[in-house]
Write a protein that holds these residues in place. Sequence first.
Motif, PDB file in Angstrom:
ATOM      1  N   TYR A  99      17.375  13.734  33.809  1.00 32.62           N
ATOM      2  CA  TYR A  99      16.354  14.136  33.320  1.00 32.62           C
ATOM      3  C   TYR A  99      16.657  13.881  31.653  1.00 32.62           C
ATOM      4  O   TYR A  99      17.242  13.715  30.684  1.00 32.62           O
ATOM      5  CB  TYR A  99      16.015  15.676  33.663  1.00 32.62           C
ATOM      6  CG  TYR A  99      15.827  16.189  34.664  1.00 32.62           C
ATOM      7  CD1 TYR A  99      17.292  16.606  35.308  1.00 32.62           C
ATOM      8  CD2 TYR A  99      14.155  16.315  34.934  1.00 32.62           C
ATOM      9  CE1 TYR A  99      16.214  16.698  36.540  1.00 32.62           C
ATOM     10  CE2 TYR A  99      13.691  16.662  36.392  1.00 32.62           C
ATOM     11  CZ  TYR A  99      15.285  17.495  37.294  1.00 32.62           C
ATOM     12  OH  TYR A  99      14.298  17.864  38.442  1.00 32.62           O
TER      13      TYR A  99
ATOM     14  N   TYR B 193      12.503  11.110  34.266  1.00 32.49           N
ATOM     15  CA  TYR B 193      13.184  12.170  35.021  1.00 32.49           C
ATOM     16  C   TYR B 193      13.773  10.928  36.019  1.00 32.49           C
ATOM     17  O   TYR B 193      12.709   9.812  36.739  1.00 32.49           O
ATOM     18  CB  TYR B 193      12.914  13.272  35.675  1.00 32.49           C
ATOM     19  CG  TYR B 193      11.622  13.407  36.944  1.00 32.49           C
ATOM     20  CD1 TYR B 193      10.713  12.743  36.446  1.00 32.49           C
ATOM     21  CD2 TYR B 193      12.091  12.450  37.857  1.00 32.49           C
ATOM     22  CE1 TYR B 193       9.165  12.642  37.405  1.00 32.49           C
ATOM     23  CE2 TYR B 193      10.944  13.615  38.942  1.00 32.49           C
ATOM     24  CZ  TYR B 193       9.863  13.320  38.678  1.00 32.49           C
ATOM     25  OH  TYR B 193       8.283  13.088  39.529  1.00 32.49           O
TER      26      TYR B 193
ATOM     27  N   LYS C 155       8.056   8.789  35.116  1.00 28.65           N
ATOM     28  CA  LYS C 155       7.631   9.601  34.032  1.00 28.65           C
ATOM     29  C   LYS C 155       6.871  11.357  34.206  1.00 28.65           C
ATOM     30  O   LYS C 155       7.094  12.293  35.711  1.00 28.65           O
ATOM     31  CB  LYS C 155       5.875   9.346  33.924  1.00 28.65           C
ATOM     32  CG  LYS C 155       6.211   7.814  33.458  1.00 28.65           C
ATOM     33  CD  LYS C 155       4.430   6.926  33.105  1.00 28.65           C
ATOM     34  CE  LYS C 155       4.196   5.767  32.830  1.00 28.65           C
ATOM     35  NZ  LYS C 155       2.799   4.770  32.824  1.00 28.65           N
ATOM     36  N   GLY C 156       7.214  11.843  33.090  1.00 30.37           N
ATOM     37  CA  GLY C 156       7.174  12.837  32.989  1.00 30.37           C
ATOM     38  C   GLY C 156       5.723  13.212  31.969  1.00 30.37           C
ATOM     39  O   GLY C 156       5.030  12.965  32.011  1.00 30.37           O
TER      40      GLY C 156
END
Lengths: 112, 110
Positions: free
Chosen positions: B33, B48, B57-58
Amino acid sequence: AQKITQTQPGMFVQEKEAVTLDCTYDTSDQSYGLFWYKQPSSGEMIFLIYQGSYDEQNATEGRYSLNFQKARKSANLVISASQLGDSAMYFCAMRGGNQFYFGTGTSLTVIP
Amino acid sequence: NAGVTQTPKFRILKIGQSMTLQCTQDMNHNYMYWYRQDPGMGLKLIYYSVGAGITDKGEVPNGYNVSRSTTEDFPLRLELAAPSQTSVYFCASRHRHEQYFGPGTRLTVT
């Protein structure tokens, strides 16, 4: 949407007393994990305790316990017998799927 | 066993410059992460990875890119740095429910 709320920006506790740090969460997932991390002034992130959403018993790790109330969507951290070294920022976090969501933190100061 | 290492520890960038933040773990963890932590705030997930070759995508991916060619390495690329990217960046790896964090990179964009 996943969200973590910590409503106490700062807390003070007398040495050797217990303190509760509040955390509420919002999720529509059935399976999720709840975490507490400690961040001392040196900046590193230290894992303290974990509670799974299906765990029936509250998690405990030494002086740390997590008071999990699923219906109220709360996951409060209880620190017993506070020590001077407990002074730090404390973050509540939730894992939904593979992503993690953090609260804004509570600054804990332990008074001698 | 070094755990999660990050380089550099500190960096100052000018607006519009690019750079790569390095992250390496030696625990053979599949999950890795990248987070950013703005002053007085909690961590926000940037990207991540669930294993080599897989990234996602976060919460705050704009302005960043990642790659994961090996299990050990998960570099974060900043293209066209902006003042809003001034932050502390943490890399972490995960085994089961425990995340292991690196020491962080403090980045200033001026």
